[in-house]
Design a protein around this motif. Sequence first.
Motif, short mmCIF file in Angstrom:
data_model
loop_
_atom_site.label_atom_id
_atom_site.label_comp_id
_atom_site.label_asym_id
_atom_site.label_seq_id
_atom_site.Cartn_x
_atom_site.Cartn_y
_atom_site.Cartn_z
N ALA A 20 0.84 -1.21 0.00
CA ALA A 20 0.00 0.00 0.00
C ALA A 20 0.87 1.25 0.00
O ALA A 20 0.57 2.23 -0.71
CB ALA A 20 -0.92 -0.01 1.22
N LEU A 21 1.95 1.25 0.77
CA LEU A 21 2.88 2.38 0.79
C LEU A 21 3.46 2.62 -0.60
O LEU A 21 3.50 3.76 -1.08
CB LEU A 21 4.02 2.11 1.78
CG LEU A 21 5.18 3.10 1.73
CD1 LEU A 21 4.78 4.44 2.33
CD2 LEU A 21 6.40 2.53 2.43
N LEU A 104 12.56 2.91 -0.87
CA LEU A 104 11.48 2.38 -0.03
C LEU A 104 11.98 1.08 0.58
O LEU A 104 13.08 0.61 0.25
CB LEU A 104 10.24 2.11 -0.89
CG LEU A 104 9.72 3.25 -1.77
CD1 LEU A 104 8.45 2.81 -2.49
CD2 LEU A 104 9.46 4.50 -0.96
N PRO A 105 11.20 0.44 1.43
CA PRO A 105 11.62 -0.85 1.97
C PRO A 105 11.91 -1.86 0.86
O PRO A 105 11.28 -1.86 -0.19
CB PRO A 105 10.43 -1.28 2.83
CG PRO A 105 9.88 0.03 3.32
CD PRO A 105 9.99 0.94 2.13
N GLY A 106 12.90 -2.69 1.12
CA GLY A 106 13.29 -3.71 0.15
C GLY A 106 14.37 -4.60 0.72
O GLY A 106 14.72 -4.50 1.90
N LEU A 133 13.01 6.55 2.59
CA LEU A 133 11.74 6.62 3.30
C LEU A 133 11.73 5.55 4.38
O LEU A 133 11.60 4.35 4.09
CB LEU A 133 10.56 6.43 2.33
CG LEU A 133 9.18 6.60 2.93
CD1 LEU A 133 9.00 7.99 3.55
CD2 LEU A 133 8.10 6.33 1.89
N ASN A 134 11.88 5.97 5.61
CA ASN A 134 11.95 5.05 6.75
C ASN A 134 10.55 4.76 7.28
O ASN A 134 10.25 4.98 8.45
CB ASN A 134 12.85 5.62 7.85
CG ASN A 134 13.10 4.61 8.95
OD1 ASN A 134 13.01 3.41 8.73
ND2 ASN A 134 13.40 5.11 10.13
N ALA A 135 9.71 4.24 6.41
CA ALA A 135 8.32 3.93 6.78
C ALA A 135 8.29 2.78 7.78
O ALA A 135 9.02 1.80 7.65
CB ALA A 135 7.53 3.55 5.53
N PHE A 136 7.43 2.92 8.78
CA PHE A 136 7.19 1.89 9.80
C PHE A 136 8.48 1.54 10.56
O PHE A 136 8.58 0.45 11.13
CB PHE A 136 6.59 0.62 9.18
CG PHE A 136 5.58 0.87 8.10
CD1 PHE A 136 4.42 1.61 8.36
CD2 PHE A 136 5.78 0.42 6.80
CE1 PHE A 136 3.50 1.87 7.36
CE2 PHE A 136 4.86 0.67 5.79
CZ PHE A 136 3.72 1.39 6.08
N GLY A 137 9.47 2.43 10.54
CA GLY A 137 10.73 2.17 11.23
C GLY A 137 11.56 1.09 10.57
O GLY A 137 12.52 0.57 11.17
N PHE A 138 11.24 0.75 9.31
CA PHE A 138 11.91 -0.35 8.61
C PHE A 138 13.43 -0.18 8.59
O PHE A 138 14.17 -1.15 8.71
CB PHE A 138 11.37 -0.47 7.18
CG PHE A 138 11.94 -1.63 6.42
CD1 PHE A 138 11.44 -2.91 6.60
CD2 PHE A 138 12.97 -1.45 5.51
CE1 PHE A 138 11.96 -3.99 5.90
CE2 PHE A 138 13.51 -2.52 4.80
CZ PHE A 138 13.00 -3.79 4.99
N PRO A 167 10.64 9.56 7.97
CA PRO A 167 9.54 8.58 7.98
C PRO A 167 8.32 9.05 7.19
O PRO A 167 7.43 8.26 6.90
CB PRO A 167 9.22 8.44 9.46
CG PRO A 167 9.59 9.77 10.05
CD PRO A 167 10.76 10.26 9.24
N ASP A 168 8.29 10.34 6.82
CA ASP A 168 7.14 10.93 6.16
C ASP A 168 7.50 11.31 4.71
O ASP A 168 8.50 12.02 4.49
CB ASP A 168 6.71 12.19 6.93
CG ASP A 168 5.58 12.93 6.25
OD1 ASP A 168 4.42 12.48 6.37
OD2 ASP A 168 5.87 13.94 5.56
N LEU A 169 6.72 10.86 3.75
CA LEU A 169 7.03 11.08 2.34
C LEU A 169 7.05 12.56 1.97
O LEU A 169 7.97 13.01 1.28
CB LEU A 169 6.04 10.34 1.45
CG LEU A 169 6.24 10.51 -0.06
CD1 LEU A 169 7.61 9.99 -0.49
CD2 LEU A 169 5.11 9.80 -0.82
#
Length: 193
Positions: A20-21, A104-106, A133-138, A167-169
Amino acid sequence: MKRIAVYCGSASPADGRYVALARTVGATLAARGIGVVYGGGRLGLMGAVAAGALEAGGEVIGVIPEALDRAEVANHDCTQLHIVGTMHQRKQAFTDLSDGFLTLPGGVGTMDELWEAVSWAQLGYHAKPVGLLNAFGFYDELLAFNRRMIETGFVREAHAGILIAEPDLDLLLARMAAHVPHRPIFAMSRDDL
């Protein structure tokens, strides 16, 4: 920034937040008039970024090696799809076609792309912003390791700000747009090194 290379996983984790992100990132870039340059795949987060951007009317340029095209993972719905011979040519195309890099996460491939963008910026092969982008603390542990490299002296102080992480785009894109290039190694004297 007219185009951003987006680095992310080709897998779809069980946690649906990641896909979704990726779709949201693609749609957000398209809404801002920023084209997406990415790995050219139709699977995982890669496919979600492309789908989000295309559904929002954005430009999507895929760059995929021949071997992956033959494996039928290429996304032929892209605005443009460049099929190249090697992974090295793919990463060079990302640099040539984009005005910045957004990770992004990967997994391992994503890390390879991220660190090459950072390394090339350090050296002076490009002067483009490198965003994470450190989304969800990944990427919390990765950022801690990056700080350790800086504190230990393996990353020069002049290069400590190359990696722009948020953490915020929206905040990350704003910081990337305000990027001021640093002094690369190629421009330093021996005494600076």
